[in-house]
Write an enzyme that holds these catalytic residues in place. Sequence first.
Site, PDB file in Angstrom:
ATOM      1  N   CYS A   1     -13.491  -0.323   2.919  1.00 23.08           N
ATOM      2  CA  CYS A   1     -13.330  -1.371   1.903  1.00 23.08           C
ATOM      3  C   CYS A   1     -14.533  -1.593   0.997  1.00 23.08           C
ATOM      4  CB  CYS A   1     -12.980  -2.682   2.589  1.00 23.08           C
ATOM      5  SG  CYS A   1     -11.361  -2.636   3.359  1.00 23.08           S
TER       6      CYS A   1
ATOM      7  N   LYS B   1     -10.578 -11.545  -3.431  1.00 21.14           N
ATOM      8  CA  LYS B   1     -10.717 -10.528  -2.383  1.00 21.14           C
ATOM      9  C   LYS B   1     -11.830  -9.537  -2.733  1.00 21.14           C
ATOM     10  CE  LYS B   1     -10.242  -7.842   0.958  1.00 21.14           C
ATOM     11  NZ  LYS B   1     -10.674  -8.162   2.304  1.00 21.14           N
TER      12      LYS B   1
ATOM     13  N   GLU C   1      -5.974  -9.684   2.572  1.00 25.49           N
ATOM     14  CA  GLU C   1      -6.318  -9.756   3.995  1.00 25.49           C
ATOM     15  C   GLU C   1      -7.833  -9.678   4.173  1.00 25.49           C
ATOM     16  OE1 GLU C   1      -4.453 -10.524   6.636  1.00 25.49           O
ATOM     17  OE2 GLU C   1      -6.497 -10.562   7.422  1.00 25.49           O
TER      18      GLU C   1
HETATM   19  P1  NAD Z   1      -4.192   2.758   5.802  1.00 29.05           P
HETATM   20  O1  NAD Z   1      -4.444   4.003   5.080  1.00 29.05           O
HETATM   21  O2  NAD Z   1      -4.649   2.601   7.234  1.00 29.05           O
HETATM   22  O3  NAD Z   1      -2.620   2.442   5.816  1.00 29.05           O
HETATM   23  C1  NAD Z   1      -1.804   2.531   4.698  1.00 29.05           C
HETATM   24  C2  NAD Z   1      -0.454   3.109   5.149  1.00 29.05           C
HETATM   25  O4  NAD Z   1       0.448   3.040   4.040  1.00 29.05           O
HETATM   26  C3  NAD Z   1      -0.509   4.575   5.551  1.00 29.05           C
HETATM   27  O5  NAD Z   1      -0.060   4.705   6.895  1.00 29.05           O
HETATM   28  C4  NAD Z   1       0.432   5.282   4.548  1.00 29.05           C
HETATM   29  O6  NAD Z   1       1.177   6.333   5.128  1.00 29.05           O
HETATM   30  C5  NAD Z   1       1.329   4.143   4.132  1.00 29.05           C
HETATM   31  N1  NAD Z   1       1.996   4.358   2.843  1.00 29.05           N
HETATM   32  C6  NAD Z   1       1.446   4.749   1.656  1.00 29.05           C
HETATM   33  N2  NAD Z   1       2.381   4.802   0.702  1.00 29.05           N
HETATM   34  C7  NAD Z   1       3.553   4.437   1.273  1.00 29.05           C
HETATM   35  C8  NAD Z   1       4.894   4.283   0.791  1.00 29.05           C
HETATM   36  N3  NAD Z   1       5.186   4.514  -0.494  1.00 29.05           N
HETATM   37  N4  NAD Z   1       5.852   3.913   1.659  1.00 29.05           N
HETATM   38  C9  NAD Z   1       5.551   3.669   2.964  1.00 29.05           C
HETATM   39  N5  NAD Z   1       4.308   3.783   3.482  1.00 29.05           N
HETATM   40  C10 NAD Z   1       3.323   4.163   2.640  1.00 29.05           C
HETATM   41  O7  NAD Z   1      -4.816   1.578   4.921  1.00 29.05           O
HETATM   42  P2  NAD Z   1      -5.361   0.150   5.413  1.00 29.05           P
HETATM   43  O8  NAD Z   1      -6.754   0.264   5.937  1.00 29.05           O
HETATM   44  O9  NAD Z   1      -4.317  -0.512   6.252  1.00 29.05           O
HETATM   45  O10 NAD Z   1      -5.484  -0.601   4.016  1.00 29.05           O
HETATM   46  C11 NAD Z   1      -4.345  -1.024   3.308  1.00 29.05           C
HETATM   47  C12 NAD Z   1      -4.782  -1.966   2.219  1.00 29.05           C
HETATM   48  O11 NAD Z   1      -5.404  -3.129   2.789  1.00 29.05           O
HETATM   49  C13 NAD Z   1      -5.824  -1.402   1.253  1.00 29.05           C
HETATM   50  O12 NAD Z   1      -5.574  -1.908  -0.029  1.00 29.05           O
HETATM   51  C14 NAD Z   1      -7.134  -1.948   1.774  1.00 29.05           C
HETATM   52  O13 NAD Z   1      -8.099  -2.062   0.769  1.00 29.05           O
HETATM   53  C15 NAD Z   1      -6.729  -3.303   2.266  1.00 29.05           C
HETATM   54  N6  NAD Z   1      -7.579  -3.859   3.334  1.00 29.05           N
HETATM   55  C16 NAD Z   1      -8.038  -3.077   4.344  1.00 29.05           C
HETATM   56  C17 NAD Z   1      -8.807  -3.631   5.357  1.00 29.05           C
HETATM   57  C18 NAD Z   1      -9.326  -2.792   6.492  1.00 29.05           C
HETATM   58  O14 NAD Z   1     -10.131  -3.285   7.247  1.00 29.05           O
HETATM   59  N7  NAD Z   1      -8.901  -1.560   6.662  1.00 29.05           N
HETATM   60  C19 NAD Z   1      -9.074  -4.992   5.360  1.00 29.05           C
HETATM   61  C20 NAD Z   1      -8.576  -5.762   4.325  1.00 29.05           C
HETATM   62  C21 NAD Z   1      -7.821  -5.188   3.318  1.00 29.05           C
HETATM   63  C1  UDX Z   2     -14.853  -5.701   5.646  1.00 28.83           C
HETATM   64  C2  UDX Z   2     -14.844  -7.224   5.466  1.00 28.83           C
HETATM   65  O1  UDX Z   2     -15.770  -7.814   6.395  1.00 28.83           O
HETATM   66  C3  UDX Z   2     -13.454  -7.783   5.700  1.00 28.83           C
HETATM   67  O2  UDX Z   2     -13.433  -9.183   5.445  1.00 28.83           O
HETATM   68  C4  UDX Z   2     -12.484  -7.071   4.757  1.00 28.83           C
HETATM   69  O3  UDX Z   2     -11.182  -7.544   4.978  1.00 28.83           O
HETATM   70  C5  UDX Z   2     -12.551  -5.564   4.956  1.00 28.83           C
HETATM   71  O4  UDX Z   2     -13.903  -5.108   4.778  1.00 28.83           O
HETATM   72  P1  UDX Z   2     -14.873  -4.050   7.721  1.00 28.83           P
HETATM   73  O5  UDX Z   2     -15.264  -3.024   6.712  1.00 28.83           O
HETATM   74  O6  UDX Z   2     -13.751  -3.763   8.631  1.00 28.83           O
HETATM   75  O7  UDX Z   2     -14.525  -5.428   6.999  1.00 28.83           O
HETATM   76  O8  UDX Z   2     -16.141  -4.369   8.643  1.00 28.83           O
HETATM   77  P2  UDX Z   2     -17.470  -5.229   8.435  1.00 28.83           P
HETATM   78  O9  UDX Z   2     -17.723  -5.962   9.699  1.00 28.83           O
HETATM   79  O10 UDX Z   2     -17.448  -6.025   7.216  1.00 28.83           O
HETATM   80  O11 UDX Z   2     -18.592  -4.108   8.318  1.00 28.83           O
HETATM   81  C6  UDX Z   2     -18.687  -3.244   7.203  1.00 28.83           C
HETATM   82  C7  UDX Z   2     -19.913  -2.377   7.325  1.00 28.83           C
HETATM   83  O12 UDX Z   2     -21.103  -3.144   7.132  1.00 28.83           O
HETATM   84  C8  UDX Z   2     -20.069  -1.695   8.680  1.00 28.83           C
HETATM   85  O13 UDX Z   2     -20.514  -0.377   8.512  1.00 28.83           O
HETATM   86  C9  UDX Z   2     -21.115  -2.538   9.363  1.00 28.83           C
HETATM   87  O14 UDX Z   2     -21.817  -1.822  10.346  1.00 28.83           O
HETATM   88  C10 UDX Z   2     -21.995  -2.908   8.201  1.00 28.83           C
HETATM   89  N1  UDX Z   2     -22.780  -4.136   8.436  1.00 28.83           N
HETATM   90  C11 UDX Z   2     -22.158  -5.331   8.581  1.00 28.83           C
HETATM   91  C12 UDX Z   2     -24.163  -4.063   8.477  1.00 28.83           C
HETATM   92  O15 UDX Z   2     -24.743  -2.991   8.336  1.00 28.83           O
HETATM   93  N2  UDX Z   2     -24.877  -5.214   8.679  1.00 28.83           N
HETATM   94  C13 UDX Z   2     -24.271  -6.434   8.844  1.00 28.83           C
HETATM   95  O16 UDX Z   2     -24.999  -7.428   9.010  1.00 28.83           O
HETATM   96  C14 UDX Z   2     -22.876  -6.489   8.793  1.00 28.83           C
END
Ligand code: NAD
Ligand code: UDX
Length: 469
Positions: free
Chosen positions: A277, A221, A162
């Site tokens: 991330c 990713k 994602e």
């Molecule tokens: P998060 O911590 O917000 O959510 C994860 C959820 O999974 C939690 O609510 C937890 O309770 C649940 N969980 C864990 N183990 C479980 C199990 N065995 N059964 C059921 N539920 C369970 O995490 P997130 O930010 O959504 O990230 C999830 C993944 O996506 C990570 O690998 C992260 O790197 C990736 N990712 C995150 C972002 C972002 O912006 N947060 C963007 C892209 C990818």
């Molecule tokens: C990032 C990636 O952008 C996204 O594609 C991936 O799926 C998850 O990780 P996110 O961490 O949610 O997303 O936010 P992002 O907008 O990337 O910002 C990350 C950090 O960089 C923030 O603290 C932001 O303030 C900082 N940032 C971003 C800067 O300081 N300068 C910039 O020009 C851009």
Amino acid sequence: MKIKNICCIGAGYVGGPTMSVLALKNPNIKVTVVDINQDRINSWNDENLGDLPIYEPGLEEIVNEARGRNLFFSTDVEKAIDEAEMIFISVNTPTKTYGKGKGMAADLKYIELCARQIAKVATTDKIVVEKSTLPVRTAQAIKDILDNTGNGVKFQILSNPEFLAEGTAVQDLLTPDRVLIGGEESEEGTIAMNSLVEIYATWIPKENILTTNVWSSELSKLVANAFLAQRVSSINAISELCEVTGADVGEVSRAIGMDSRIGPKFLKASVGFGGSCFQKDILNLVYIAKTYGLNEVADYWEQVIIMNDYQKRRFADNIVSTLYNTVSGKKITFLGWAFKKDTNDTRESAAIYVADALMNEQAEIIVYDPKVSEKRIYEDLDYLGSRSPEENRRLLKVVKDPYIASEEAHAIAILTEWDEFIEYDWKKIYDSVVKPAFVFDGRKLLDAELMSKIGFDYSSIGISKTQNK
Ligand code: NAD
Ligand code: UDX
């Protein structure tokens, strides 16, 4: 193969919004998002949409339309797995805090638990989709577990990382630059990939849906996040050079960004990148490189993190040195705690580390953030373990009004680029703070000329102070 029933394990920042949009665009597919966290599921089911566990612009409307129709949130993980033909794994993959790879490798224990649970429950063939960000070759481990502990049913593993960013999740999901799907290079793998392509194709042009082999998809990713973070560290490195030479980092960004080979995005100098991330994924990449003995590759990417840590430290140090080398007992107001605007997420936020450094110097921190709760802020600090929870509560207070937060402050520090900070009555704030009235802008958010005109001693990342005057 037409999918009619989807389960997503993990109702977090990714699982919740991603499945909400998928359900919205595919009313004929039943989508059940499950989680072991009962509170989180209760919040997703809350009648009051303002109480959803995640704040994302536009998300409430989507949940309102799809929830109860074909979108469901539940803690009954086994039932949802059993009923689904396609299962997304969207659980957290934090940096390991113990054992081999501590502080670097991704902790895959939640992923493995999911795989074991799917294997135990499944009585029909399943397509398992890696939505979480995973080290390259994790699909192999998932397949081993599924094939060796399952009930003899067939599994296909897809990688579908994602790319949404927080704060713009809904927009990113509705109009993504691309969707990436990796699958096994076999007839069954192609069938599985196509079934996922069809789901996305209900709202995304097919030319924006890429299919690759699993390993390229998993690795892409990590690489995408590493490249994005690298741009921020690169411009942050230049910000310090601007401060000492009289160049303005904003103007440098604009000038280089107009080169179509460089492009204008992700060139905003800041107090340092945060979020769940970037750091985690780069550390993971560094660890993988080291595992294969690629030490130069590992060192190259690790420098992105080193620069980011330096930028946070430098911001805190600058506050201390400007305030006559002592902040002990001085009140420093933080505007913003979230790692970026338009989110209530604070994971790895620069504000946490800047606050910690200043609290080590016995500063008194007052925090105002429009979306982050007091509970979250204290949890962030307590998690660092730098001092006792009581001491954290003594040295840092959370205030719900920015003007009250600023009263009698020795300095104001801007940690998050919330739009509302620009609109404040800065003259009113100037009148209520201790003089000289210092503002440290970690986001280059405010108008330097205007701030100086009001009377502030204003310094911003990437602009030399003498230049403002
Ligand atoms: P998060 O911590 O917000 O959510 C994860 C959820 O999974 C939690 O609510 C937890 O309770 C649940 N969980 C864990 N183990 C479980 C199990 N065995 N059964 C059921 N539920 C369970 O995490 P997130 O930010 O959504 O990230 C999830 C993944 O996506 C990570 O690998 C992260 O790197 C990736 N990712 C995150 C972002 C972002 O912006 N947060 C963007 C892209 C990818
Ligand atoms: C990032 C990636 O952008 C996204 O594609 C991936 O799926 C998850 O990780 P996110 O961490 O949610 O997303 O936010 P992002 O907008 O990337 O910002 C990350 C950090 O960089 C923030 O603290 C932001 O303030 C900082 N940032 C971003 C800067 O300081 N300068 C910039 O020009 C851009």
